[in-house]
Design an enzyme around this catalytic site. Structure first.
Site, PDB file in Angstrom:
ATOM      1  N   GLY A   1      12.314  15.399   4.380  1.00  0.00           N
ATOM      2  CA  GLY A   1      12.269  13.939   4.250  1.00  0.00           C
ATOM      3  C   GLY A   1      11.257  13.440   3.229  1.00  0.00           C
ATOM      4  O   GLY A   1      10.852  12.287   3.267  1.00  0.00           O
TER       5      GLY A   1
ATOM      6  N   GLU B   1       0.825  -1.222   0.000  1.00  0.00           N
ATOM      7  CA  GLU B   1       0.000   0.000   0.000  1.00  0.00           C
ATOM      8  C   GLU B   1       0.853   1.264   0.000  1.00  0.00           C
ATOM      9  O   GLU B   1       0.519   2.258  -0.660  1.00  0.00           O
ATOM     10  CB  GLU B   1      -0.914  -0.016   1.240  1.00  0.00           C
ATOM     11  CG  GLU B   1      -1.931   1.077   1.274  1.00  0.00           C
ATOM     12  CD  GLU B   1      -2.898   1.023   0.102  1.00  0.00           C
ATOM     13  OE1 GLU B   1      -3.768   0.158   0.082  1.00  0.00           O
ATOM     14  OE2 GLU B   1      -2.769   1.862  -0.814  1.00  0.00           O
TER      15      GLU B   1
ATOM     16  N   LYS C   1       4.913   4.520  -9.788  1.00  0.00           N
ATOM     17  CA  LYS C   1       3.621   4.387  -9.104  1.00  0.00           C
ATOM     18  C   LYS C   1       2.504   4.180 -10.129  1.00  0.00           C
ATOM     19  O   LYS C   1       1.601   3.362  -9.944  1.00  0.00           O
ATOM     20  CB  LYS C   1       3.354   5.627  -8.247  1.00  0.00           C
ATOM     21  CG  LYS C   1       4.344   5.745  -7.081  1.00  0.00           C
ATOM     22  CD  LYS C   1       4.327   7.120  -6.450  1.00  0.00           C
ATOM     23  CE  LYS C   1       5.302   7.207  -5.275  1.00  0.00           C
ATOM     24  NZ  LYS C   1       5.487   8.555  -4.763  1.00  0.00           N
TER      25      LYS C   1
ATOM     26  N   ILE D   1      -2.469   7.174   1.257  1.00  0.00           N
ATOM     27  CA  ILE D   1      -3.798   7.004   0.634  1.00  0.00           C
ATOM     28  C   ILE D   1      -4.016   5.526   0.288  1.00  0.00           C
ATOM     29  O   ILE D   1      -3.176   4.930  -0.378  1.00  0.00           O
ATOM     30  CB  ILE D   1      -3.911   7.847  -0.661  1.00  0.00           C
ATOM     31  CG1 ILE D   1      -3.700   9.326  -0.375  1.00  0.00           C
ATOM     32  CG2 ILE D   1      -5.242   7.607  -1.359  1.00  0.00           C
ATOM     33  CD1 ILE D   1      -3.713  10.203  -1.627  1.00  0.00           C
TER      34      ILE D   1
HETATM   35  N1  HSE Z   1       9.688  10.899  -2.894  1.00  0.00           N
HETATM   36  C1  HSE Z   1       8.352  10.476  -2.819  1.00  0.00           C
HETATM   37  C2  HSE Z   1       7.455  11.703  -2.938  1.00  0.00           C
HETATM   38  C3  HSE Z   1       8.095   9.749  -1.522  1.00  0.00           C
HETATM   39  O1  HSE Z   1       7.974  12.815  -2.909  1.00  0.00           O
HETATM   40  O2  HSE Z   1       6.261  11.543  -3.066  1.00  0.00           O
HETATM   41  C4  HSE Z   1       6.874   8.893  -1.545  1.00  0.00           C
HETATM   42  O3  HSE Z   1       6.946   7.905  -2.525  1.00  0.00           O
END
Ligand code: HSE
Length: 439
Positions: free
Chosen positions: A189, A131, A207, A138
Site C-alpha cells: 500500500g 501536512e 512534493k 514527517i
Molecule cells: N506513493 C507515495 C510514496 C505515497 O511511495 O511515498 C506517499 O506520498
C-alpha cells in the site's frame, strides 16, 4: 466543551480507512486534547460495499464527493482521493468556496493549483492544511510553514518517496529485481494508484514543488523541475556505488544558486556514512539548511495508511483547536499574493560531483581517450576504477569515474565526446553526487 468539529471524508482507501479507525478509536483523548469532540458525519468513496474494517453505518454516505463538499453539514472537508483534476479538484474548490476548512494529502493538486487554492482559502477565511502531502508522517510542512519563519533557507532536500526508497533498499540488501520490489511495495500500500508516478519521480517532484514554495517564498513551479526516475538504476550501479563508499537514493533537491533556484529529482549518490544514506525502506527524510538554525534533518515513516493518517489527524486537530477570527498560518507560509515569481536555474549550470559508469570495448587507447575528453572539458577526476567483464562480455571493460565538482554542461559535453568515439558498449550511466552537509 465547545460544539463538535464535524468532518466529511472523501476517499476511503488505505489512508481514509486508517483515519476513520483512528478517529473512532481515539475519540475521547482527541476531545480532551482539542477542547471539543471531532465527529465524522459524512463519507464518500467509490465502492460502498467494500469491507474497510471500520463501521460506517452511522455516517451519511455520498456517492459523489463534490456533492458532499457542496451540501454536507460539515466544518472540515478531508480530501483523500488524490489526483490533480476531477473530483479531488472540484470538491476542494466547492468546500473552500463555502468557507469550509480543507485537509488534504493531495500533493498533485497542491503542486498544480496550490497558489489558486491558497488564495481562495485566504479570501474565504478557511484553513487549508496539507501536512500529509509531503513525506507522509514527517511534520515538514509545519516546520517550514511555521517553525522556521525568519530563517533564510538555502537548500531543502530529501527522500520523499517511500516506494522508491523501498525498492532501492531491497535491491541493494537482498539483490532482488526492480520488478519484484515494486510489486511488494504495491502490495504493502505504499505506491500510487499508477506506480509510474513513484518510479519516474513525479511524486517526489510534486512534493518538492510544495517544499520549494515554503522554503523560498516563490510561486509553485512543478513544471520547472529537472526529473529522472529510478527505472534506469541497475544492481551494477548499486554495487559500484557501494564499492566507492556511496549509496543511491532518489532525492528531491531545491537550492538557491547564483542563477536562480534549482529544483531537481534524480537518483543520487550520497556518502555511505551520511545520515540520509542510512534511511532505508519506506522511511522518508527531509533536510533543511537555513541561516539561523543550520541543518535540520527529519526522518520518519513516509508512506502507508497510518503514517499518512497521522499527519491528516494532526491537521484536523489543529483546526479543532483553532478559534474563529483568531490569527491563522498562511496556507503557503506567507500570503499567496506576496509569493515571488519562480526563477529557474537550468540543470546545465548545476555544479557537483558525478559518478560515470562506462562499458567499453577492451582495446588500446580507450582509457587515454576518456581521460583526454575529461581534461578537454576541464573536469578533474577524483577516482578511476577499471574492471574486466566476465563471461560473455569478456571483450569489454567497465570503467567507473568519479569527478570532483564540475558543471553539468561540461560533464555532458565530455560524455557526448566519449560516446562519439565509438568504443562505448551501450549508454554511459551518469549519476549525480550530492554533498549532504552545508560547507
Ligand atoms: N506513493 C507515495 C510514496 C505515497 O511511495 O511515498 C506517499 O506520498
Amino acid at each position: 466543551m465547545s460544539h463538535a468539529l464535524r468532518i466529511g471524508i472523501a476517499g476511503l482507501g488505505t489512508v481514509g480507512a486508517s483515519l476513520v479507525a483512528l478517529l473512532q478509536q481515539r475519540k475521547n483523548e482527541l476531545a480532551v486534547t482539542c477542547g471539543r469532540p471531532i465527529e465524522i458525519v459524512a463519507v464518500s468513496a467509490r465502492n460502498r460495499n467494500r469491507d474497510r474494517g471500520v463501521d460506517l453505518s452511522a455516517l451519511d454516505w455520498y456517492e459523489n464527493p463534490v456533492e458532499l463538499a457542496e451540501k454536507a453539514e460539515i466544518d472540515v472537508f478531508v480530501e483523500l482521493m488524490g489526483g490533480a483534476t476531477g473530483s479531488a479538484d472540484e470538491s476542494v474548490r466547492a468546500a473552500l468556496s463555502r468557507g469550509i476548512h480543507v485537509v488534504t494529502a493531495n500533493k498533485a493538486l497542491l503542486a498544480r493549483c496550490g497558489v489558486e487554492l491558497a488564495t481562495m482559502a485566504e479570501e474565504k477565511g478557511a484553513l487549508l492544511n496539507y501536512e500529509a502531502a509531503v513525506a507522509g508522517g514527517i511534520p515538514v510542512i509545519k516546520a517550514l510553514r511555521e517553525s522556521l519563519t525568519g530563517n533564510n533557507v538555502r537548500r531543502v532536500y530529501g527522500i520523499m518517496n517511500g516506494t522508491c526508497n523501498y525498492i532501492l533498499t531491497r535491491m541493494e540488501k537482498e539483490g532482488l529485481s526492480f520488478a519484484d520490489c515494486l510489486k511488494e511495495a504495491q502490495r504493502l500500500g505504499y505506491a500510487e494508484a499508477d506506480p509510474a508516478f513513484d518510479i519516474e519521480g513525479n511524486d517526489t517532484a510534486h512534493k518538492l514543488a510544495i517544499l520549494t514554495t515554503l522554503a523560498f517564498g516563490t510561486r509553485i513551479a512543478p513544471d520547472d523541475i529537472y526529473l529522472e526516475g529510478i527505472t534506469n538504476i541497475s544492481i551494477e550501479d548499486i554495487r559500484a556505488a557501494a564499492d566507492l563508499g556511496y549509496r543511491i537514493k532518489l532525492l528531491g533537491v531545491a537550492q538557491v544558486t547564483e542563477t536562480g533556484i534549482e529544483q531537481r529529482v534524480h537518483p543520487t549518490m550520497v556518502p555511505r556514512d551520511s545520515v540520509i544514506a542510512q534511511v532505508d525502506g519506506v522511511t522518508n527524510a527531509v533536510a533543511i539548511e537555513s541561516d539561523i538554525l543550520g541543518e535540520l534533518l527529519m526522518v520518519g515513516p513516509g508512506a502507508g495508511g497510518n503514517a499518512t493518517a497521522s499527519a491528516v489527524l494532526g491537521d484536523i486537530a489543529d483546526i479543532a483547536k483553532s478559534r474563529p477570527g483568531a490569527q491563522t498560518v498562511p496556507v503557503l507560509g506567507r500570503p499567496a499574493a506576496t509569493l515571488e515569481p519562480y526563477r529557474r536555474a537550468q540543470i546545465q549550470s548545476h555544479e557537483g560531483g558525478y559518478f560515470i559508469r562506462l562499458t567499453v570495448e577492451d582495446r588500446a587507447g580507450v582509457f587515454a581517450g576518456i581521460a583526454t575528453h575529461m581534461a578537454a572539458n576541464g573536469i578533474s577526476l577524483e577516482s578511476i576504477v577499471q574492471r574486466p567483464q566476465s563471461g560473455r562480455e569478456a571483450s569489454s571493460q567497465t570503467i567507473i569515474l568519479v569527478t570532483h565538482a564540475t558543471r553539468e554542461d561540461a560533464l555532458r559535453s565530455a560524455v557526448a565526446a566519449i560516446s562519439a568515439d565509438g568504443y562505448l558498449v551501450g549508454n554511459a550511466q551518469v549519476i549525480r553526487i550530492e554533498r549532504t552537509k552545508a560547507d
